[in-house]
Design a protein around this motif. Structure first.
Motif, PDB file in Angstrom:
ATOM      1  N   ALA A  73       1.075  -1.332   0.212  1.00 22.20           N
ATOM      2  CA  ALA A  73      -0.439  -0.408  -0.283  1.00 22.20           C
ATOM      3  C   ALA A  73       1.086   0.932  -0.141  1.00 22.20           C
ATOM      4  CB  ALA A  73      -0.647  -0.027   1.406  1.00 22.20           C
ATOM      5  N   TRP A  74       1.880   1.262   0.461  1.00 17.95           N
ATOM      6  CA  TRP A  74       2.547   2.170   0.893  1.00 17.95           C
ATOM      7  C   TRP A  74       4.075   2.237  -0.485  1.00 17.95           C
ATOM      8  CZ3 TRP A  74       2.387   6.486   3.819  1.00 17.95           C
ATOM      9  CH2 TRP A  74       1.345   6.202   5.111  1.00 17.95           C
ATOM     10  N   ASP A  75       4.010   1.494  -0.934  1.00 18.12           N
ATOM     11  CA  ASP A  75       4.689   1.419  -2.465  1.00 18.12           C
ATOM     12  C   ASP A  75       3.598   2.210  -3.273  1.00 18.12           C
ATOM     13  OD1 ASP A  75       7.009   0.424  -3.730  1.00 18.12           O
ATOM     14  OD2 ASP A  75       5.559  -0.092  -5.222  1.00 18.12           O
ATOM     15  N   LYS A  76       2.489   1.535  -3.513  1.00 17.63           N
ATOM     16  CA  LYS A  76       1.743   2.532  -4.544  1.00 17.63           C
ATOM     17  C   LYS A  76       1.396   3.590  -4.179  1.00 17.63           C
ATOM     18  CE  LYS A  76      -2.979   1.490  -6.376  1.00 17.63           C
ATOM     19  NZ  LYS A  76      -4.286   1.111  -5.506  1.00 17.63           N
ATOM     20  N   TRP A  77       1.412   4.441  -2.689  1.00 17.33           N
ATOM     21  CA  TRP A  77       1.305   5.344  -2.488  1.00 17.33           C
ATOM     22  C   TRP A  77       2.358   6.237  -2.529  1.00 17.33           C
ATOM     23  CZ3 TRP A  77       3.397   9.119   0.976  1.00 17.33           C
ATOM     24  CH2 TRP A  77       2.522  10.914   1.041  1.00 17.33           C
ATOM     25  N   PHE A  78       3.860   6.157  -2.553  1.00 12.38           N
ATOM     26  CA  PHE A  78       4.955   6.571  -2.593  1.00 12.38           C
ATOM     27  C   PHE A  78       4.962   6.780  -4.751  1.00 12.38           C
ATOM     28  CE2 PHE A  78       6.192   6.303   1.379  1.00 12.38           C
ATOM     29  CZ  PHE A  78       6.464   7.253   1.938  1.00 12.38           C
ATOM     30  N   ARG A  79       4.595   5.797  -5.294  1.00 14.25           N
ATOM     31  CA  ARG A  79       4.793   5.651  -6.400  1.00 14.25           C
ATOM     32  C   ARG A  79       3.605   7.404  -7.173  1.00 14.25           C
ATOM     33  NH1 ARG A  79       8.094   2.116  -8.773  1.00 14.25           N
ATOM     34  NH2 ARG A  79       9.198   1.016  -7.127  1.00 14.25           N
ATOM     35  N   ASN A  80       2.709   7.093  -6.780  1.00  5.80           N
ATOM     36  CA  ASN A  80       1.769   7.859  -6.649  1.00  5.80           C
ATOM     37  C   ASN A  80       1.855   9.311  -6.771  1.00  5.80           C
ATOM     38  OD1 ASN A  80      -0.664   7.104  -8.026  1.00  5.80           O
ATOM     39  ND2 ASN A  80      -1.486   6.496  -5.925  1.00  5.80           N
ATOM     40  N   GLU A  81       2.683   9.207  -5.737  1.00  4.18           N
ATOM     41  CA  GLU A  81       3.258  11.215  -5.471  1.00  4.18           C
ATOM     42  C   GLU A  81       4.898  10.579  -6.351  1.00  4.18           C
ATOM     43  OE1 GLU A  81       2.765  12.965  -2.228  1.00  4.18           O
ATOM     44  OE2 GLU A  81       0.572  12.178  -2.820  1.00  4.18           O
ATOM     45  N   GLY A  82       4.930  10.137  -7.018  1.00  4.85           N
ATOM     46  CA  GLY A  82       6.534  10.961  -7.848  1.00  4.85           C
ATOM     47  C   GLY A  82       7.739   9.561  -7.365  1.00  4.85           C
ATOM     48  N   TYR A  83       7.304   9.492  -6.393  1.00  5.84           N
ATOM     49  CA  TYR A  83       9.030   8.538  -6.017  1.00  5.84           C
ATOM     50  C   TYR A  83       9.242   7.113  -6.727  1.00  5.84           C
ATOM     51  CZ  TYR A  83       8.973  12.039  -2.068  1.00  5.84           C
ATOM     52  OH  TYR A  83       8.809  12.958  -1.038  1.00  5.84           O
ATOM     53  N   LYS A  84      10.230   6.604  -6.967  1.00  3.29           N
ATOM     54  CA  LYS A  84      10.617   5.042  -6.628  1.00  3.29           C
ATOM     55  C   LYS A  84      11.438   4.636  -5.133  1.00  3.29           C
ATOM     56  CE  LYS A  84      12.262   5.602 -11.180  1.00  3.29           C
ATOM     57  NZ  LYS A  84      12.828   4.589 -12.408  1.00  3.29           N
ATOM     58  N   PRO A  85      10.835   4.044  -4.244  1.00  2.00           N
ATOM     59  CA  PRO A  85      10.895   4.030  -2.722  1.00  2.00           C
ATOM     60  C   PRO A  85      11.825   3.024  -3.110  1.00  2.00           C
ATOM     61  CG  PRO A  85       8.798   3.423  -3.051  1.00  2.00           C
ATOM     62  CD  PRO A  85       9.426   4.065  -4.050  1.00  2.00           C
ATOM     63  N   LEU A  86      12.867   2.318  -2.272  1.00  2.00           N
ATOM     64  CA  LEU A  86      12.932   1.459  -2.191  1.00  2.00           C
ATOM     65  C   LEU A  86      13.512   0.892  -0.627  1.00  2.00           C
ATOM     66  CD1 LEU A  86      17.139   2.302  -3.497  1.00  2.00           C
ATOM     67  CD2 LEU A  86      15.861  -0.089  -4.128  1.00  2.00           C
ATOM     68  N   TRP A  87      12.852  -0.257  -1.214  1.00  2.00           N
ATOM     69  CA  TRP A  87      12.890  -0.996   0.678  1.00  2.00           C
ATOM     70  C   TRP A  87      13.852  -1.297   0.930  1.00  2.00           C
ATOM     71  CZ3 TRP A  87       8.165  -0.427   3.154  1.00  2.00           C
ATOM     72  CH2 TRP A  87       7.301   0.640   2.631  1.00  2.00           C
ATOM     73  N   CYS A  88      14.018  -1.204   2.104  1.00  4.41           N
ATOM     74  CA  CYS A  88      15.835  -2.182   2.441  1.00  4.41           C
ATOM     75  C   CYS A  88      15.291  -3.221   3.689  1.00  4.41           C
ATOM     76  CB  CYS A  88      16.733  -1.051   2.659  1.00  4.41           C
ATOM     77  SG  CYS A  88      17.566  -0.711   1.086  1.00  4.41           S
ATOM     78  N   ASN A  89      15.808  -3.391   4.555  1.00  4.11           N
ATOM     79  CA  ASN A  89      15.932  -4.439   5.973  1.00  4.11           C
ATOM     80  C   ASN A  89      18.119  -4.564   5.705  1.00  4.11           C
ATOM     81  OD1 ASN A  89      16.894  -6.140   8.162  1.00  4.11           O
ATOM     82  ND2 ASN A  89      15.561  -7.429   7.112  1.00  4.11           N
ATOM     83  N   ALA A  90      18.213  -3.344   6.561  1.00  6.01           N
ATOM     84  CA  ALA A  90      20.146  -2.990   6.407  1.00  6.01           C
ATOM     85  C   ALA A  90      20.517  -3.789   7.436  1.00  6.01           C
ATOM     86  CB  ALA A  90      19.958  -2.127   6.960  1.00  6.01           C
TER      87      ALA A  90
END
Ligand SMILES: Nc1nc2c(ncn2[C@@H]2O[C@H](COP(=O)(O)OP(=O)(O)O)[C@@H](O)[C@H]2O)c(=O)[nH]1
Ligand SMILES: [Mg+2]
Length: 288
Positions: A73-90
């Motif tokens: 849900a967040w990934d979709k939201w961020f993409r709608n906002e024009g971001y390409k988020p990178l999801w990480c687990n450090a």
């Protein structure tokens, strides 16, 4: 919600911001790091100013701490906002390869521009920027595959700026965490406290734990029927009633059986358990 006013802007954070402003002059790329549990509360109001004229990568770290539906849900939201988020687990390295690739791509772009102006190529200079405790140091250690900077559970551990070279392409700066000088949104401040982004001295543990229990109750009412409250009941042996919720009373009661009536220690335990994901994968924020 009564938690007392949560406010935290210690001297070392103020100093960090000053250092950051200076370092930004030398940086081509800003790797902004947020916490997947609270991707909105961990966005800094000065970000737009800080990334001006630079390349920007958005990393949402601690992806292991939330559930897949929330992540999607967040990934979709961020993409709608024009971001390409990178999801990480450090912690286990998920997403690190992609992060490295994207940072190197930023370097290629930079050097194309430099060459066009007759300048020599150089490694791209990147800086990790974000609130305390979101995992900036852990990400850098993952990127360079060794422990070059200190990463720790408590907020405010990275206090000075340090450059680290990664191969021939990337110079990384591990910056200490920054915070807004004034936490105007107290609901967001509570979420920051819960995720250990602000120092413990800034709030009353008992009040924050009670506010957290009430928050869980509200989250539970909207989705995942019963799951979170069931986990609580199983873990501490006392149901947090669906109706007529009295989190304060509940805390007093469980303190009797778990911490010899010490309510403050019990509050601490509930918060610690949440922070270790022992209460499940809980998103404290969801896209509207
Ligand atoms: N579960 C989990 N823990 C993480 C992750 N990233 C960092 N941590 C832990 O969170 C704590 C804070 O990390 P640190 O890198 O010091 O945060 P910084 O203050 O932003 O530099 C450390 O104990 C890390 O091991 C992650 O993606 N998942
Ligand atoms: Mg750090």
């Amino acid at each position: 919600m009564k938690t007392g006013k949560i406010q935290w802007y210690p001297g070392h954070i103020a100093k960090a911001e000053k250092q950051l402003n200076k370092s930004l002059e030398k940086v081509d790329l800003v790797i902004e790091v947020r916490d997947a549990r609270i991707p909105i509360a961990t966005s800094h109001p000065h970000l737009t100013r800080w990334i001006k004229g630079k390349q920007h990568l958005l990393v949402i770290n601690r992806q292991d701490m939330i559930g897949l539906p929330a992540l999607k849900a967040w990934d979709k939201w961020f993409r709608n906002e024009g971001y390409k988020p990178l999801w990480c687990n450090a912690k286990d390295g998920t997403g690190i390869k992609q992060l490295q690739t994207r940072a190197i791509q930023a370097g290629t772009k930079l050097n194309e521009r430099r060459q066009a102006r007759g300048m020599q190529s150089r490694p791209v200079r990147a800086l990790t920027l974000g609130f305390p405790n979101v995992g900036k140091s852990a990400l850098i250690n993952r990127l360079v595959r060794k422990k070059v900077v200190t990463s720790s559970r408590k907020a405010g551990v990275t206090r000075s700026l340090r450059w680290v070279r990664l191969g021939q392409h990337l110079d990384l700066l591990d910056a200490p965490g920054v915070l807004p000088p004034c936490l105007d949104d107290q609901e967001a401040a509570l979420r920051l406290a819960l995720c250990d982004d602000i120092g413990q001295a800034a709030y009353d543990t008992e009040l924050v734990a009670i506010a957290f229990l009430k928050m869980l109750h509200r989250l539970e009412a909207t989705k995942k029927a019963g799951v979170i409250l069931e986990v609580l009941e199983q873990r501490y042996g006392l149901p947090l009633k669906r109706h007529n919720i009295d989190a304060d009373k509940w805390l007093t009661k469980v303190a009797k059986s778990h911490t010899s009536c010490n309510k403050s220690r019990m509050a601490q335990r509930v918060l610690d358990d949440f922070r270790k994901t022992l209460l499940g994968h809980i998103s404290l924020e969801l896209p509207s």
